[in-house]
Scaffold this motif. Sequence first.
Motif, PDB file in Angstrom:
ATOM      1  N   VAL A 201       0.815  -1.210   0.000  1.00 56.09           N
ATOM      2  CA  VAL A 201       0.000   0.000   0.000  1.00 56.09           C
ATOM      3  C   VAL A 201       0.851   1.263   0.000  1.00 56.09           C
ATOM      4  O   VAL A 201       0.309   2.371  -0.083  1.00 56.09           O
ATOM      5  CB  VAL A 201      -0.971   0.025   1.196  1.00 56.09           C
ATOM      6  CG1 VAL A 201      -2.002  -1.083   1.076  1.00 56.09           C
ATOM      7  CG2 VAL A 201      -0.220  -0.082   2.522  1.00 56.09           C
ATOM      8  N   GLN A 202       2.173   1.105   0.096  1.00 57.96           N
ATOM      9  CA  GLN A 202       3.070   2.265   0.025  1.00 57.96           C
ATOM     10  C   GLN A 202       4.403   1.805  -0.545  1.00 57.96           C
ATOM     11  O   GLN A 202       4.920   0.749  -0.207  1.00 57.96           O
ATOM     12  CB  GLN A 202       3.258   2.895   1.403  1.00 57.96           C
ATOM     13  CG  GLN A 202       4.053   4.194   1.382  1.00 57.96           C
ATOM     14  CD  GLN A 202       4.047   4.902   2.725  1.00 57.96           C
ATOM     15  OE1 GLN A 202       3.043   4.916   3.430  1.00 57.96           O
ATOM     16  NE2 GLN A 202       5.166   5.490   3.090  1.00 57.96           N
ATOM     17  N   THR A 213       5.485  -0.957   2.225  1.00 61.29           N
ATOM     18  CA  THR A 213       4.584  -1.175   3.344  1.00 61.29           C
ATOM     19  C   THR A 213       3.507  -2.124   2.852  1.00 61.29           C
ATOM     20  O   THR A 213       2.709  -1.772   1.984  1.00 61.29           O
ATOM     21  CB  THR A 213       3.953   0.146   3.821  1.00 61.29           C
ATOM     22  OG1 THR A 213       4.998   1.064   4.148  1.00 61.29           O
ATOM     23  CG2 THR A 213       3.084  -0.084   5.043  1.00 61.29           C
ATOM     24  N   ILE A 215       0.284  -4.501   3.539  1.00 64.30           N
ATOM     25  CA  ILE A 215      -0.838  -4.475   4.466  1.00 64.30           C
ATOM     26  C   ILE A 215      -1.182  -5.848   5.033  1.00 64.30           C
ATOM     27  O   ILE A 215      -1.785  -5.960   6.103  1.00 64.30           O
ATOM     28  CB  ILE A 215      -2.068  -3.855   3.760  1.00 64.30           C
ATOM     29  CG1 ILE A 215      -3.064  -3.293   4.745  1.00 64.30           C
ATOM     30  CG2 ILE A 215      -2.712  -4.842   2.813  1.00 64.30           C
ATOM     31  CD1 ILE A 215      -4.150  -2.456   4.104  1.00 64.30           C
ATOM     32  N   VAL A 219      -7.158  -6.444   1.719  1.00 63.88           N
ATOM     33  CA  VAL A 219      -7.059  -5.009   1.981  1.00 63.88           C
ATOM     34  C   VAL A 219      -8.070  -4.527   3.016  1.00 63.88           C
ATOM     35  O   VAL A 219      -8.091  -3.348   3.359  1.00 63.88           O
ATOM     36  CB  VAL A 219      -7.265  -4.208   0.670  1.00 63.88           C
ATOM     37  CG1 VAL A 219      -6.140  -4.485  -0.303  1.00 63.88           C
ATOM     38  CG2 VAL A 219      -8.612  -4.513   0.038  1.00 63.88           C
ATOM     39  N   ARG A 255      -2.087  -4.700   9.877  1.00 70.12           N
ATOM     40  CA  ARG A 255      -2.620  -3.923   8.759  1.00 70.12           C
ATOM     41  C   ARG A 255      -1.995  -2.521   8.680  1.00 70.12           C
ATOM     42  O   ARG A 255      -2.671  -1.510   8.832  1.00 70.12           O
ATOM     43  CB  ARG A 255      -4.147  -3.815   8.863  1.00 70.12           C
ATOM     44  CG  ARG A 255      -4.806  -3.340   7.570  1.00 70.12           C
ATOM     45  CD  ARG A 255      -6.328  -3.483   7.634  1.00 70.12           C
ATOM     46  NE  ARG A 255      -6.925  -2.998   6.418  1.00 70.12           N
ATOM     47  CZ  ARG A 255      -7.419  -1.760   6.251  1.00 70.12           C
ATOM     48  NH1 ARG A 255      -7.374  -0.907   7.236  1.00 70.12           N
ATOM     49  NH2 ARG A 255      -7.957  -1.399   5.097  1.00 70.12           N
ATOM     50  N   VAL A 257      -0.806   0.873   7.141  1.00 67.07           N
ATOM     51  CA  VAL A 257      -1.320   1.609   5.986  1.00 67.07           C
ATOM     52  C   VAL A 257      -0.468   2.819   5.629  1.00 67.07           C
ATOM     53  O   VAL A 257      -0.675   3.424   4.573  1.00 67.07           O
ATOM     54  CB  VAL A 257      -2.778   2.056   6.225  1.00 67.07           C
ATOM     55  CG1 VAL A 257      -3.697   0.848   6.358  1.00 67.07           C
ATOM     56  CG2 VAL A 257      -2.897   2.954   7.461  1.00 67.07           C
ATOM     57  N   CYS A 258       0.475   3.197   6.498  1.00 63.52           N
ATOM     58  CA  CYS A 258       1.295   4.373   6.220  1.00 63.52           C
ATOM     59  C   CYS A 258       2.609   4.260   6.980  1.00 63.52           C
ATOM     60  O   CYS A 258       2.621   3.865   8.150  1.00 63.52           O
ATOM     61  CB  CYS A 258       0.558   5.649   6.644  1.00 63.52           C
ATOM     62  SG  CYS A 258       1.525   7.182   6.446  1.00 63.52           S
ATOM     63  N   GLU A 276      -0.373   1.338  12.172  1.00 60.21           N
ATOM     64  CA  GLU A 276      -0.999   0.026  12.106  1.00 60.21           C
ATOM     65  C   GLU A 276      -2.498   0.220  12.342  1.00 60.21           C
ATOM     66  O   GLU A 276      -2.974   0.200  13.474  1.00 60.21           O
ATOM     67  CB  GLU A 276      -0.398  -0.912  13.150  1.00 60.21           C
ATOM     68  CG  GLU A 276       1.048  -1.262  12.883  1.00 60.21           C
ATOM     69  CD  GLU A 276       1.626  -2.174  13.939  1.00 60.21           C
ATOM     70  OE1 GLU A 276       1.189  -3.339  14.027  1.00 60.21           O
ATOM     71  OE2 GLU A 276       2.501  -1.719  14.698  1.00 60.21           O
ATOM     72  N   PHE A 277      -3.219   0.407  11.252  1.00 59.54           N
ATOM     73  CA  PHE A 277      -4.650   0.709  11.333  1.00 59.54           C
ATOM     74  C   PHE A 277      -5.414  -0.399  12.041  1.00 59.54           C
ATOM     75  O   PHE A 277      -6.299  -0.151  12.850  1.00 59.54           O
ATOM     76  CB  PHE A 277      -5.204   0.898   9.923  1.00 59.54           C
ATOM     77  CG  PHE A 277      -6.621   1.403   9.884  1.00 59.54           C
ATOM     78  CD1 PHE A 277      -6.874   2.753   9.743  1.00 59.54           C
ATOM     79  CD2 PHE A 277      -7.697   0.531   9.961  1.00 59.54           C
ATOM     80  CE1 PHE A 277      -8.180   3.232   9.696  1.00 59.54           C
ATOM     81  CE2 PHE A 277      -9.000   0.993   9.923  1.00 59.54           C
ATOM     82  CZ  PHE A 277      -9.245   2.353   9.790  1.00 59.54           C
ATOM     83  N   ILE A 307      -3.919   6.327  10.426  1.00 59.19           N
ATOM     84  CA  ILE A 307      -4.071   6.203   8.968  1.00 59.19           C
ATOM     85  C   ILE A 307      -3.121   7.092   8.184  1.00 59.19           C
ATOM     86  O   ILE A 307      -2.773   6.782   7.045  1.00 59.19           O
ATOM     87  CB  ILE A 307      -5.540   6.462   8.568  1.00 59.19           C
ATOM     88  CG1 ILE A 307      -5.828   5.980   7.157  1.00 59.19           C
ATOM     89  CG2 ILE A 307      -5.933   7.926   8.754  1.00 59.19           C
ATOM     90  CD1 ILE A 307      -7.303   5.901   6.824  1.00 59.19           C
TER      91      ILE A 307
END
Length: 525
Positions: A201-202, A213, A215, A219, A255, A257-258, A276-277, A307
Amino acid sequence: MTRLIAFCTIYLFVSCSAQRRDNNTELEEPPPSGLSGKELALAHCSRCHAYVPPEVLPKADWQDVLPAMGHRMGIYKDGSRPDSLFGKGVSASVIRAANIYPESPVLAKEDWDKIEQYFFAHAPDSVPPPLREKNIRVGLRHFKYREAPFAHRPALTGMVKILPDNRGIVFSDGKGGRSVLTFLTPELQENYSVWLRSTPVQFDEKPDALYLTAIGKGVFPTDAPDGALQRWAKEGSGAAAKYNPVSITIPDLQRPVCTAYGDLNNDGLEDMVICEFGGETGRLAWYENNGKGGYIRKVLREKPGAITAIIRDANNDGLPDIYVLMAQGDEGVFLYENQGAGVFREKRLLTFSPLNGSQYIELADFNNDGFDDILYVCGDNADKSPILKNYHGIYIFLNDGQQHFEQAWFYQMNGAYKAMIRDYDMDGDPDIAAISFFPDYLRYPEESFVYLENKGNLRFEDYSFPEAPKGRWVVMDADDMDGDGDIDLVLGSFVYFIPAGDTTGLGQKWLSSGPSVIVLENTTR
């Protein structure tokens, strides 16, 4: 005063009761409080997030939302906690260990009934959708539409990244428990693809390596710690550069996400902040580089929903601070002020309703006073209240120089997911490009992408392009793709599901012929 004391006493009592039950101490159901439904709602609902008044959702949506709230207070339809709350696999054990759903009620059944009665008595039968006073202008003066002939169908794009130096695009796509990372040439043809076990995702390029990164499997929100930060080795340079997976730098992430990069303790080594969402659980942490190829985790916030993270020296003291957007319930913008020696102090800058569906932030000086302002995007509409909301969209909060932020501008945009600030028309001021994952496809399908051209003094003119409804845009990147000095845009589509009650026919077109990615090529230069 007596009423206030009773209110605070009951709040403390139920909080302590919940904690003791989570420690497996047997307690009887608390006695009725004698408080009103509104007082009880304020006390209990505000334990986890900002209070939500009943008037903002219709009765039908509260019928879905209230049982989920009740579960967190030990209120279950059949009187006992169902195993289905925990899901399956590793996530189930993580959620159980977190004691999110108490076995016994933390309030009297009579009090819970009052809460439900209060919400249903004050909720409207329906909430009208937001209507625009003026339609979005269709036609982009500074951009040319290009659609990649290569696509995965149905598109499940989880990331798009423009590769600088006229090297094309890379994007990820989730495919039935696996993922594929595809590199496209500047002509948008497939260069090569790499199959992966985890969805990136990154994508962050360094001089000698690539960091992904990832996930995890799929998703959607999960509590399973199967995400990771991966390091890939770089081979070759320029257009011939390729990457090969080498190692897992930071494993067992929930998970993620950033990821943000910076030297947070001024030791000359690059550290990381990872959001870590998660799902029901999660965390925000920074990872200290030990100089030996490893990282030491330092938890900043032990809650799900982190996020977006941005590393910036907020107070000009020479120490990098961390701005973080939290979603998933207790939504808001937080500043982690660097105290030195790896110590951070949390400061809440902004608080949002859990119905906002917070998605993204960026920093920019919109009023030329020398201070970073906050651009905030909200519009996640995938949970239990999927009605169109008049407070979804893009906000600007101005900074007074003391890290106090006040809302100064708002653009209503149903289902807004991301907005990127750049000087796209090269006239010296910041413009905004934004995408929506949950636009009003029936009335305003063009709001799935909006370009907001800055006209000065926080005035913006909105534009879209005719092909905007050709995909369901979930990710976006902005950079100089062709090396001509202006900023291009790439959008990625995700059509795992089509809009509920779709009567436009768009969903079926996405499934059969929709693109994975499209380019808006800037023609300013």
